[in-house]
Design a protein around this motif. Structure first.
Motif, PDB file in Angstrom:
ATOM      1  N   ASN A   6      12.261  -3.296 150.339  1.00  0.00           N
ATOM      2  CA  ASN A   6      11.349  -2.376 149.655  1.00  0.00           C
ATOM      3  C   ASN A   6      11.180  -1.062 150.406  1.00  0.00           C
ATOM      4  OD1 ASN A   6      10.930  -4.092 147.508  1.00  0.00           O
ATOM      5  ND2 ASN A   6       9.090  -5.001 148.382  1.00  0.00           N
ATOM      6  N   LYS A   7      11.164  -1.137 151.725  1.00  0.00           N
ATOM      7  CA  LYS A   7      11.050   0.090 152.520  1.00  0.00           C
ATOM      8  C   LYS A   7      12.249   1.007 152.289  1.00  0.00           C
ATOM      9  CE  LYS A   7       8.224  -1.489 156.387  1.00  0.00           C
ATOM     10  NZ  LYS A   7       8.210  -1.600 157.871  1.00  0.00           N
ATOM     11  N   LYS A  10      11.908   2.708 148.848  1.00  0.00           N
ATOM     12  CA  LYS A  10      10.904   3.780 148.922  1.00  0.00           C
ATOM     13  C   LYS A  10      11.456   4.996 149.657  1.00  0.00           C
ATOM     14  CE  LYS A  10       7.010   0.643 148.630  1.00  0.00           C
ATOM     15  NZ  LYS A  10       5.931  -0.039 149.344  1.00  0.00           N
ATOM     16  N   LEU A  11      12.212   4.738 150.725  1.00  0.00           N
ATOM     17  CA  LEU A  11      12.827   5.827 151.483  1.00  0.00           C
ATOM     18  C   LEU A  11      13.812   6.599 150.610  1.00  0.00           C
ATOM     19  CD1 LEU A  11      13.159   7.263 154.226  1.00  0.00           C
ATOM     20  CD2 LEU A  11      14.898   5.543 154.791  1.00  0.00           C
ATOM     21  N   CYS A  56      17.358   6.910 160.396  1.00  0.00           N
ATOM     22  CA  CYS A  56      16.140   6.111 160.480  1.00  0.00           C
ATOM     23  C   CYS A  56      16.394   4.893 161.363  1.00  0.00           C
ATOM     24  CB  CYS A  56      15.672   5.686 159.094  1.00  0.00           C
ATOM     25  SG  CYS A  56      16.824   4.599 158.228  1.00  0.00           S
ATOM     26  N   GLU A  59      13.685  -0.905 161.208  1.00  0.00           N
ATOM     27  CA  GLU A  59      12.378  -1.316 160.683  1.00  0.00           C
ATOM     28  C   GLU A  59      11.899  -0.381 159.568  1.00  0.00           C
ATOM     29  OE1 GLU A  59      11.528   1.040 164.476  1.00  0.00           O
ATOM     30  OE2 GLU A  59      12.904  -0.563 163.941  1.00  0.00           O
ATOM     31  N   ASP A  60      12.592   0.749 159.378  1.00  0.00           N
ATOM     32  CA  ASP A  60      12.269   1.663 158.287  1.00  0.00           C
ATOM     33  C   ASP A  60      12.904   1.233 156.967  1.00  0.00           C
ATOM     34  OD1 ASP A  60      10.881   3.363 160.068  1.00  0.00           O
ATOM     35  OD2 ASP A  60      12.735   4.434 160.564  1.00  0.00           O
ATOM     36  N   GLU A  63      12.509  -5.584 156.081  1.00  0.00           N
ATOM     37  CA  GLU A  63      11.373  -6.346 156.583  1.00  0.00           C
ATOM     38  C   GLU A  63      11.665  -7.830 156.374  1.00  0.00           C
ATOM     39  OE1 GLU A  63       6.769  -5.100 156.284  1.00  0.00           O
ATOM     40  OE2 GLU A  63       7.797  -5.430 154.389  1.00  0.00           O
TER      41      GLU A  63
END
Length: 71
Positions: A6-7, A10-11, A56, A59-60, A63
């Motif tokens: 999901n991260k 979003k990025l 990046c 962890e960006d 998860e």
């Protein structure tokens, strides 16, 4: 064991990119993007390429979601 990307999604939105743009950028096949879309694990090499190309840290973009332990 379950991973969440999901991260990463979003990025990509923040960078005005879509999944196809990512696929081209990291030079991978559609099956890799599909696996990430299903929150399935992918090779570490792929995750490293994403981090390098998007500037990046891991962890960006990913998860690890722990499942609940039954007691």
């Amino acid at each position: 064991m379950k991973f969440s990307y999901n991260k990463l999604w979003k990025l990509l939105i923040d960078m005005d990119m879509n999944k196809e743009d990512l696929q081209i950028l990291i030079e991978t096949g559609p099956s890799t993007i599909l696996r990430m879309g299903r929150n399935e694990p992918v090779r570490l090499e792929i995750l490293c390429r994403i981090c390098e190309k998007l500037y990046c840290n891991i962890e960006d973009i990913i998860e690890y979601e722990r499942g609940r332990k039954d007691v």
